[in-house]
Scaffold this motif. Structure first.
Motif, PDB file in Angstrom:
ATOM      1  N   GLY A 105     -11.746   8.092  -1.307  1.00 53.30           N
ATOM      2  CA  GLY A 105     -11.004   9.097  -1.928  1.00 53.30           C
ATOM      3  C   GLY A 105      -9.743   8.598  -2.480  1.00 53.30           C
ATOM      4  O   GLY A 105     -10.101   8.471  -3.935  1.00 53.30           O
ATOM      5  N   CYS A 106      -8.997   7.986  -1.879  1.00 57.40           N
ATOM      6  CA  CYS A 106      -8.145   7.159  -2.723  1.00 57.40           C
ATOM      7  C   CYS A 106      -8.485   6.410  -3.154  1.00 57.40           C
ATOM      8  O   CYS A 106      -7.361   5.395  -4.189  1.00 57.40           O
ATOM      9  CB  CYS A 106      -6.517   7.176  -1.430  1.00 57.40           C
ATOM     10  N   PHE A 107      -9.045   5.293  -2.228  1.00 53.85           N
ATOM     11  CA  PHE A 107      -9.650   3.814  -3.063  1.00 53.85           C
ATOM     12  C   PHE A 107     -10.627   3.857  -4.490  1.00 53.85           C
ATOM     13  O   PHE A 107     -10.436   2.746  -5.161  1.00 53.85           O
ATOM     14  CB  PHE A 107     -10.007   2.832  -2.028  1.00 53.85           C
ATOM     15  N   ILE A 108     -11.473   4.560  -4.654  1.00 59.74           N
ATOM     16  CA  ILE A 108     -12.397   5.195  -5.646  1.00 59.74           C
ATOM     17  C   ILE A 108     -11.238   5.509  -7.302  1.00 59.74           C
ATOM     18  O   ILE A 108     -11.400   4.744  -7.803  1.00 59.74           O
ATOM     19  CB  ILE A 108     -13.383   5.860  -5.542  1.00 59.74           C
ATOM     20  N   TYR A 109     -10.475   6.673  -6.742  1.00 62.10           N
ATOM     21  CA  TYR A 109      -9.051   6.776  -7.650  1.00 62.10           C
ATOM     22  C   TYR A 109      -7.780   5.922  -8.041  1.00 62.10           C
ATOM     23  O   TYR A 109      -8.182   5.048  -9.134  1.00 62.10           O
ATOM     24  CB  TYR A 109      -8.425   7.551  -6.358  1.00 62.10           C
ATOM     25  N   LEU A 110      -7.893   5.052  -7.040  1.00 65.41           N
ATOM     26  CA  LEU A 110      -7.774   3.335  -7.354  1.00 65.41           C
ATOM     27  C   LEU A 110      -8.081   2.525  -8.587  1.00 65.41           C
ATOM     28  O   LEU A 110      -6.935   1.620  -9.521  1.00 65.41           O
ATOM     29  CB  LEU A 110      -6.875   2.786  -6.462  1.00 65.41           C
TER      30      LEU A 110
ATOM     31  N   PHE B 256      -1.605  12.149  -0.883  1.00 66.20           N
ATOM     32  CA  PHE B 256      -2.911  10.392  -1.274  1.00 66.20           C
ATOM     33  C   PHE B 256      -2.643  10.443   0.272  1.00 66.20           C
ATOM     34  O   PHE B 256      -1.940  10.903   0.652  1.00 66.20           O
ATOM     35  CB  PHE B 256      -2.390   9.224  -2.523  1.00 66.20           C
ATOM     36  N   LEU B 257      -3.895   9.761   1.108  1.00 69.34           N
ATOM     37  CA  LEU B 257      -3.668   9.162   2.275  1.00 69.34           C
ATOM     38  C   LEU B 257      -4.646   7.632   2.164  1.00 69.34           C
ATOM     39  O   LEU B 257      -5.558   7.720   2.215  1.00 69.34           O
ATOM     40  CB  LEU B 257      -4.388  10.371   3.011  1.00 69.34           C
ATOM     41  N   ILE B 258      -3.892   6.815   2.870  1.00 68.27           N
ATOM     42  CA  ILE B 258      -4.371   5.557   2.604  1.00 68.27           C
ATOM     43  C   ILE B 258      -3.451   4.862   4.207  1.00 68.27           C
ATOM     44  O   ILE B 258      -2.417   5.072   4.880  1.00 68.27           O
ATOM     45  CB  ILE B 258      -3.111   4.637   1.959  1.00 68.27           C
ATOM     46  N   HIS B 259      -5.113   4.759   4.004  1.00 69.67           N
ATOM     47  CA  HIS B 259      -5.487   4.157   5.714  1.00 69.67           C
ATOM     48  C   HIS B 259      -6.623   3.316   6.177  1.00 69.67           C
ATOM     49  O   HIS B 259      -7.628   3.145   5.232  1.00 69.67           O
ATOM     50  CB  HIS B 259      -5.275   5.000   6.886  1.00 69.67           C
ATOM     51  N   LYS B 260      -6.467   3.070   7.159  1.00 73.98           N
ATOM     52  CA  LYS B 260      -7.713   1.569   7.082  1.00 73.98           C
ATOM     53  C   LYS B 260      -9.073   2.813   7.955  1.00 73.98           C
ATOM     54  O   LYS B 260      -9.513   2.105   7.971  1.00 73.98           O
ATOM     55  CB  LYS B 260      -7.433   1.028   8.784  1.00 73.98           C
TER      56      LYS B 260
ATOM     57  N   LYS C  42      -6.481  -5.934   0.212  1.00 76.25           N
ATOM     58  CA  LYS C  42      -5.792  -6.923  -0.877  1.00 76.25           C
ATOM     59  C   LYS C  42      -6.172  -5.851  -2.274  1.00 76.25           C
ATOM     60  O   LYS C  42      -5.138  -6.134  -3.329  1.00 76.25           O
ATOM     61  CB  LYS C  42      -6.118  -8.306  -0.844  1.00 76.25           C
ATOM     62  N   PHE C  43      -7.420  -5.079  -2.253  1.00 74.45           N
ATOM     63  CA  PHE C  43      -7.430  -3.969  -3.455  1.00 74.45           C
ATOM     64  C   PHE C  43      -6.586  -3.283  -3.610  1.00 74.45           C
ATOM     65  O   PHE C  43      -6.034  -3.293  -4.834  1.00 74.45           O
ATOM     66  CB  PHE C  43      -8.255  -3.325  -3.193  1.00 74.45           C
ATOM     67  N   VAL C  44      -5.753  -2.636  -2.825  1.00 78.86           N
ATOM     68  CA  VAL C  44      -4.635  -1.180  -2.448  1.00 78.86           C
ATOM     69  C   VAL C  44      -3.508  -2.257  -4.072  1.00 78.86           C
ATOM     70  O   VAL C  44      -3.082  -1.719  -4.588  1.00 78.86           O
ATOM     71  CB  VAL C  44      -4.354  -1.149  -1.723  1.00 78.86           C
ATOM     72  N   LEU C  45      -3.198  -3.492  -2.897  1.00 78.45           N
ATOM     73  CA  LEU C  45      -1.628  -4.228  -3.437  1.00 78.45           C
ATOM     74  C   LEU C  45      -2.392  -4.836  -4.962  1.00 78.45           C
ATOM     75  O   LEU C  45      -1.113  -5.062  -5.786  1.00 78.45           O
ATOM     76  CB  LEU C  45      -1.664  -5.454  -2.552  1.00 78.45           C
ATOM     77  N   SER C  46      -2.860  -4.867  -5.268  1.00 80.41           N
ATOM     78  CA  SER C  46      -3.221  -5.315  -6.792  1.00 80.41           C
ATOM     79  C   SER C  46      -4.104  -4.509  -7.383  1.00 80.41           C
ATOM     80  O   SER C  46      -3.150  -4.684  -9.092  1.00 80.41           O
ATOM     81  CB  SER C  46      -5.766  -5.935  -7.144  1.00 80.41           C
TER      82      SER C  46
ATOM     83  N   PHE D 169       3.662  -1.617   2.718  1.00 83.99           N
ATOM     84  CA  PHE D 169       1.667  -1.474   3.281  1.00 83.99           C
ATOM     85  C   PHE D 169       1.201  -1.745   3.973  1.00 83.99           C
ATOM     86  O   PHE D 169       0.827  -0.703   4.557  1.00 83.99           O
ATOM     87  CB  PHE D 169       0.919  -2.174   1.485  1.00 83.99           C
ATOM     88  N   TYR D 170       1.895  -2.448   4.780  1.00 87.63           N
ATOM     89  CA  TYR D 170       0.660  -3.268   6.033  1.00 87.63           C
ATOM     90  C   TYR D 170       1.741  -2.286   7.124  1.00 87.63           C
ATOM     91  O   TYR D 170       1.018  -2.761   8.098  1.00 87.63           O
ATOM     92  CB  TYR D 170       0.727  -4.913   6.085  1.00 87.63           C
TER      93      TYR D 170
END
Length: 214
Positions: free
Chosen positions: A119-124, A137-141, A169-173, A182-183
């Motif tokens: 959900g967060c990746f799509i939001y980004l 927001f929740l970011i994880h593998k 890489k997408f999140v960082l961009s 991040f990592y």
């Protein structure tokens, strides 16, 4: 007198259908869906599954309509994607991320409670990103699920790792999160408040009035 009575009865039989008690009103949720569709509003308010692919189709359709009408990009009606999702399917995530990223018609993401994992990746991927003050927001593998023979599992793990690397890489961009931070956090469940999301450019701004999104 008898003829008048028969006429009244016949009239009543025609005016009031005998099966009127079987008539049903439309489903309110379906009516709301079509109202949202007319206003180009999508709610991702559940787990992301193959059913969520319908939203990618809608975004493509609106792009097609705008292109057919030769509407300049800056004059197109924006698409609004409202998030309250725990995340879900990685492949569906990738499809929506690409669809939104490539959309010529501007897409606005609005986090109204939780944009977690996919959900967060799509939001980004959204071109403009708004959030309510208390949203998170929740970011994880995440965790892949693998089964089959040894060779099948190895191939699936390698493919999953490739997808995760690309997501990183997408999140960082799409943010200003320092790579080392991040990592360090990507390995675990990394929760961000709305304020932290603004600091890391995960979100563009906090909504102060519903008039900003309605």
């Amino acid at each position: 007198m008898t003829n008048k009575k028969k006429a009244d009865t016949a009239y009543l039989d025609i005016a009031i259908p005998q099966n009127a008690e079987n008539l049903q009103l439309p489903d309110p949720s379906l009516l709301q869906f079509y109202k949202n569709y007319e206003n180009r509003i999508i709610w991702i308010d559940d787990e992301i599954t193959t059913m969520t692919l319908e939203y990618a189709k809608m975004i493509m359709q609106w792009n097609f309509e705008d292109k057919q009408k030769n509407i300049p990009i800056n004059e197109r009606t924006k698409i609004k994607v409202v998030f309250f999702s725990p995340g879900g399917d990685l492949e569906v995530n990738n499809c929506l991320v690409d669809t939104i990223s490539l959309s010529q018609t501007p897409v606005v993401g609005v986090n109204v409670g939780m944009a977690a994992s996919s959900g967060c990746f799509i939001y980004l991927a959204c071109h403009e990103r708004l959030t309510l003050p208390s949203a998170e927001f929740l970011i994880h593998k995440g965790a892949g699920q693998f089964s089959g023979s040894y060779n099948d599992v190895v191939a699936a793990i390698l493919n999953y790792q490739r997808q995760i690397d690309e997501l990183g890489k997408f999140v960082l961009s799409r943010t200003n999160i320092p790579e080392d931070i991040f990592y360090e956090n990507f390995e675990n469940d990394w929760y961000l408040s709305a304020k932290e999301a603004i600091e890391y450019k995960v979100a563009d701004r906090i909504i102060k009035s519903l008039d900003e999104i309605i």
